[in-house]
Write an enzyme that holds these catalytic residues in place. Sequence first.
Site, PDB file in Angstrom:
ATOM      1  N   ASP A  80      46.452 -32.780 -14.460  1.00 21.45           N
ATOM      2  CA  ASP A  80      46.024 -31.583 -13.716  1.00 21.45           C
ATOM      3  C   ASP A  80      46.376 -31.652 -12.231  1.00 21.45           C
ATOM      4  OD1 ASP A  80      44.991 -29.966 -15.719  1.00 21.45           O
ATOM      5  OD2 ASP A  80      42.946 -30.750 -15.544  1.00 21.45           O
ATOM      6  N   ARG A 105      39.542 -35.906 -13.697  1.00 21.73           N
ATOM      7  CA  ARG A 105      40.287 -35.561 -12.482  1.00 21.73           C
ATOM      8  C   ARG A 105      39.830 -36.394 -11.272  1.00 21.73           C
ATOM      9  NH1 ARG A 105      41.609 -29.380 -11.348  1.00 21.73           N
ATOM     10  NH2 ARG A 105      43.236 -30.464 -10.171  1.00 21.73           N
ATOM     11  N   ARG A 150      31.844 -25.603 -10.880  1.00 16.51           N
ATOM     12  CA  ARG A 150      32.460 -26.825 -10.368  1.00 16.51           C
ATOM     13  C   ARG A 150      31.797 -27.291  -9.065  1.00 16.51           C
ATOM     14  NH1 ARG A 150      37.457 -27.805 -12.960  1.00 16.51           N
ATOM     15  NH2 ARG A 150      37.240 -27.045 -15.083  1.00 16.51           N
ATOM     16  N   HIS A 179      36.601 -21.226 -11.355  1.00 16.09           N
ATOM     17  CA  HIS A 179      36.875 -21.515  -9.939  1.00 16.09           C
ATOM     18  C   HIS A 179      36.936 -20.173  -9.201  1.00 16.09           C
ATOM     19  CE1 HIS A 179      39.046 -25.630 -10.590  1.00 16.09           C
ATOM     20  NE2 HIS A 179      37.924 -25.857  -9.938  1.00 16.09           N
ATOM     21  N   CYS A 279      46.342 -21.875  -8.038  1.00 18.97           N
ATOM     22  CA  CYS A 279      45.946 -23.247  -8.381  1.00 18.97           C
ATOM     23  C   CYS A 279      47.025 -24.248  -7.999  1.00 18.97           C
ATOM     24  CB  CYS A 279      45.694 -23.377  -9.878  1.00 18.97           C
ATOM     25  SG  CYS A 279      44.398 -22.317 -10.502  1.00 18.97           S
TER      26      CYS A 279
HETATM   27  N1  ARG Z   1      42.686 -27.832 -15.784  1.00 20.47           N
HETATM   28  C1  ARG Z   1      42.264 -27.664 -14.420  1.00 20.47           C
HETATM   29  C2  ARG Z   1      40.756 -27.774 -14.344  1.00 20.47           C
HETATM   30  O1  ARG Z   1      40.099 -27.259 -15.208  1.00 20.47           O
HETATM   31  C3  ARG Z   1      42.737 -26.353 -13.890  1.00 20.47           C
HETATM   32  C4  ARG Z   1      42.447 -26.186 -12.425  1.00 20.47           C
HETATM   33  C5  ARG Z   1      42.811 -24.828 -11.906  1.00 20.47           C
HETATM   34  N2  ARG Z   1      42.758 -24.805 -10.504  1.00 20.47           N
HETATM   35  C6  ARG Z   1      42.272 -23.793  -9.764  1.00 20.47           C
HETATM   36  N3  ARG Z   1      42.381 -23.868  -8.483  1.00 20.47           N
HETATM   37  N4  ARG Z   1      41.660 -22.784 -10.321  1.00 20.47           N
HETATM   38  O2  ARG Z   1      40.203 -28.370 -13.437  1.00 20.47           O
END
Ligand code: ARG
Length: 286
Positions: A80, A105, A150, A179, A279
């Site tokens: 990612d 991550r 998040r 996000h 992203c």
């Molecule tokens: N697979 C990543 C996650 O879920 C995607 C992140 C997408 N990034 C963003 N800025 N929306 O963390």
Amino acid sequence: MQDVATSAVTAAPERVAVKKTVLMCRPEHFTVSYRINPWMHPEDPTDTSLAVRQWEELYRIYRDLGFQVELIDPIPGLPDMVYSANGGFTLSGLAYGARFQYDERGPEGPAYMDWFRAHGFEVAEPVSVNEGEGDFLLVGDRILAGTGFRSDAGSHDELRRLFGREVVTLTLVDPSFYHLDTAIAVLDTDSRDGQGNIAYLPKAFDARSRAIIDELYPDAVIVNDEDAAVLGLNSFSDNRHVVIASRAVGFEASLRERGYVPIGVDLSELLLGGGGVKCCTLELRR
Ligand code: ARG
């Protein structure tokens, strides 16, 4: 007839582009090997070389717009990492580092902080969980800050302390738009006396947040479900050109009506990880 033509012209002001500096990460190790958002299906195949080709198209668009594009080396085992927006939040030479919600991550946080240190930024180590510009959007002088999936609300206090800006907390409620940058697009940062303007998806927010957005941005573009479902809002603007998912056709038309110049790009492979244009883009403000 002439009246109509005249009003159409005055309704769409001439937009003036600014040159942006951004950080990107080539998706050399991109795949979907875990599931931390509803877009991700580890059981389905991914095509890393297609992801790279699509990403290179975005890179080329930015270069053609005159942006300065800086690169961070991708790290094997961090699929990612291509979503550089999550690597931190930068303003006035200060980089607030990321602290990821999911362990998968986790190592990206220090990797991006190392990069910031090596490239002229002072780094503020994060205390609260936060996923950088994925949840923090600078619009004019103000920072819009997402929470709900998040980033912790505590990170919004850290932002306030570090940058001395107004920070507006917005709560996300739809897991597909986890996000802030999947639910709000920053269209420009200068209009309306420095207030800027945005596009957004109302249903991604709780009622309190919708009321705040409505009050702050009475001219906001409202995006429909179809355009949001291809991550159309996950876009990047230089105040004139707005790089968007090419499949977000309704959003594209709204942008044109308002005098923006939409530029479509197909990042279908990166959509499999739950990310789009924004992203893959971290703005660097030195
Ligand atoms: N697979 C990543 C996650 O879920 C995607 C992140 C997408 N990034 C963003 N800025 N929306 O963390």
